[in-house]
Enzyme design. Structure first.
Site, PDB file in Angstrom:
ATOM      1  N   CYS A 253      -6.416  -5.941  -4.229  1.00 23.92           N
ATOM      2  CA  CYS A 253      -7.092  -4.758  -3.695  1.00 23.92           C
ATOM      3  C   CYS A 253      -7.192  -3.654  -4.753  1.00 23.92           C
ATOM      4  O   CYS A 253      -7.952  -3.783  -5.704  1.00 23.92           O
ATOM      5  CB  CYS A 253      -6.401  -4.300  -2.421  1.00 23.92           C
ATOM      6  SG  CYS A 253      -7.467  -3.283  -1.373  1.00 23.92           S
TER       7      CYS A 253
ATOM      8  N   GLU B 133      -1.670 -11.336   1.931  1.00 23.61           N
ATOM      9  CA  GLU B 133      -0.418 -11.442   2.686  1.00 23.61           C
ATOM     10  C   GLU B 133      -0.650 -11.651   4.177  1.00 23.61           C
ATOM     11  O   GLU B 133       0.269 -11.996   4.914  1.00 23.61           O
ATOM     12  CB  GLU B 133       0.443 -10.189   2.452  1.00 23.61           C
ATOM     13  CG  GLU B 133       0.105  -8.976   3.296  1.00 23.61           C
ATOM     14  CD  GLU B 133      -1.231  -8.353   2.972  1.00 23.61           C
ATOM     15  OE1 GLU B 133      -1.872  -7.782   3.877  1.00 23.61           O
ATOM     16  OE2 GLU B 133      -1.650  -8.440   1.798  1.00 23.61           O
TER      17      GLU B 133
ATOM     18  N   HIS C  89      -6.467  -8.789   0.793  1.00 23.91           N
ATOM     19  CA  HIS C  89      -5.043  -8.762   1.135  1.00 23.91           C
ATOM     20  C   HIS C  89      -4.564 -10.167   1.525  1.00 23.91           C
ATOM     21  O   HIS C  89      -4.637 -10.539   2.694  1.00 23.91           O
ATOM     22  CB  HIS C  89      -4.800  -7.803   2.300  1.00 23.91           C
ATOM     23  CG  HIS C  89      -4.983  -6.364   1.970  1.00 23.91           C
ATOM     24  ND1 HIS C  89      -3.991  -5.426   2.129  1.00 23.91           N
ATOM     25  CD2 HIS C  89      -6.044  -5.691   1.479  1.00 23.91           C
ATOM     26  CE1 HIS C  89      -4.439  -4.235   1.750  1.00 23.91           C
ATOM     27  NE2 HIS C  89      -5.688  -4.377   1.361  1.00 23.91           N
TER      28      HIS C  89
END
Length: 378
Positions: A262, A354, A352
């Protein structure tokens, strides 16, 4: 100053171009200012609210029903809610989930977050798509000023362009997230607005993560003897992030495996000599299609960014650190979604991986980072 309320009061949302939306208070009563943006995620609102990348932004939820599962004490991605304001159409009257400990309305009020409900978020989203993200104010209470007075206050608020915000959300003290099981690697993670699940994903792969402040120096990074260096997501304009760019160049000069996500992708772009630019309305949500050009695979990803890297989609341009290439692109608009160096162990993506909240399609990127460190060690 804001105070919580359980009785909805009148509220108004005022955009800097003069458009006004009326509704009822949601969360705290008071006023707030920020950049109006919209998020297309239908779930994961708790993770969205606590994502530091949303600092100084008023988030419009495109999903009409929000708050259905309440709020729990486990899913927050940071120590607090970071959004400047919250805009929903039809909030849940009563949360229903076995993990819920309080309502979203109560949580917003407790943390002083001014919101508005009952807004035609479809019309508001279409307006932002056509006109672009812009400054906004949300005002609530029984006695609101005239629209012209509110508009003047919105137009006097700071914009997002040129904003250097990483230092406002990052940790001020280093901390360690230990590896789960046997420690295989040590990573220095530069916190530009990191989410809690990110070091957790690395810990699951046997990585001990040393999370460092955004003000960390090259000496601070290498004091932990890292096998790799990670640059996190975060808020603000990458054109103002001179210190993270300088720090990343120091890491690239040493040839340590590097991974950025990001904001970290934008920092890598700048470190390589590319420019950045502000998107009209950004990418925010957990359903953004991206193609990994190195494999041809299409993945559904979680996004939260309003700026992008201006790098050539084709070819391998030369940079101060060797040849680079664009590895990922957004299938909606061909925006650069990933970079990598061909002559040094460094890569980044604009989203992202995660998956908090979001799909798990991009989890392989943490394995790719691990492979880079394994290769460097060998």
């Amino acid at each position: 100053m804001t105070t919580s309320t359980r009785t909805p009061a009148p509220a108004a949302l005022v955009l800097e171009d003069g458009r006004v939306f009326r509704g009822r208070t949601y969360g705290a009563v008071g006023e707030t200012f920020g950049e109006a943006v919209f998020s297309t995620g239908m779930t994961g609102y708790q993770e969205t609210l606590t994502d530091p990348s949303y600092h100084r932004q008023v988030v419009v939820m495109t999903a009409p029903h929000v708050g259905n599962t309440g709020v729990n004490d486990e899913d927050a991605e940071s120590r607090r809610i970071w959004v400047a304001g919250y805009v929903v159409r039809d909030p849940a009257r009563r949360p229903s989930n076995w993990r819920s400990v309080r309502s979203l309305d109560e949580e917003l009020a407790a943390q002083g977050v001014v919101g508005i409900s009952g807004v035609d978020t479809r019309a508001l989203t279409r307006h932002l798509r056509e006109r672009g993200a812009m400054r906004v104010g949300v005002f609530s209470g029984d006695a609101l000023e005239a629209d012209a007075a509110l508009l003047a206050r919105v137009r006097s608020a700071p914009g997002m362009a040129g904003a250097d915000l990483c230092g406002e959300v990052a940790t001020t003290e280093p901390y360690v997230v230990p590896a789960l099981g046997t420690r295989r690697f040590t990573v220095a993670a530069v916190d530009l607005g990191i989410k809690g699940m990110t070091p957790q994903r690395m810990a699951e792969r046997g990585i001990e993560v040393h999370v460092l402040p955004a003000t960390a120096t090259v000496e601070d990074v290498y004091a932990v003897r890292p096998d790799g260096v990670f640059f996190s997501n975060g808020p603000g304009d990458p054109a103002a992030a001179d210190h993270p760019v300088s720090l990343m160049r120091g890491v690239l000069e040493r040839g340590t495996p590097l991974f950025g996500i990001c904001f970290g992708n934008q920092v890598l772009g700048r470190a390589l000599g590319f420019g950045t630019f502000k998107l009209k309305y950004g990418h925010r949500g957990i359903n953004q299609p991206v193609q990994d050009r190195t494999t041809g695979k299409v993945e559904i990803t979680a996004h939260n960014h309003g700026f992008a890297v201006d790098a050539p989609l084709e070819g391998t341009p030369k940079t101060p650190f060797g040849r680079a290439e664009v590895t990922h692109v957004c299938l909606n608009d061909n925006v650069v979604e990933g970079l990598r160096l061909l002559d040094r162990p460094a890569f980044s993506v604009q989203y992202h991986p995660e998956a908090a909240a979001g799909p798990h399609d991009a989890a392989y990127l943490f394995d790719r980072f691990t492979s880079l460190m394994e290769g460097q060690r060998a």
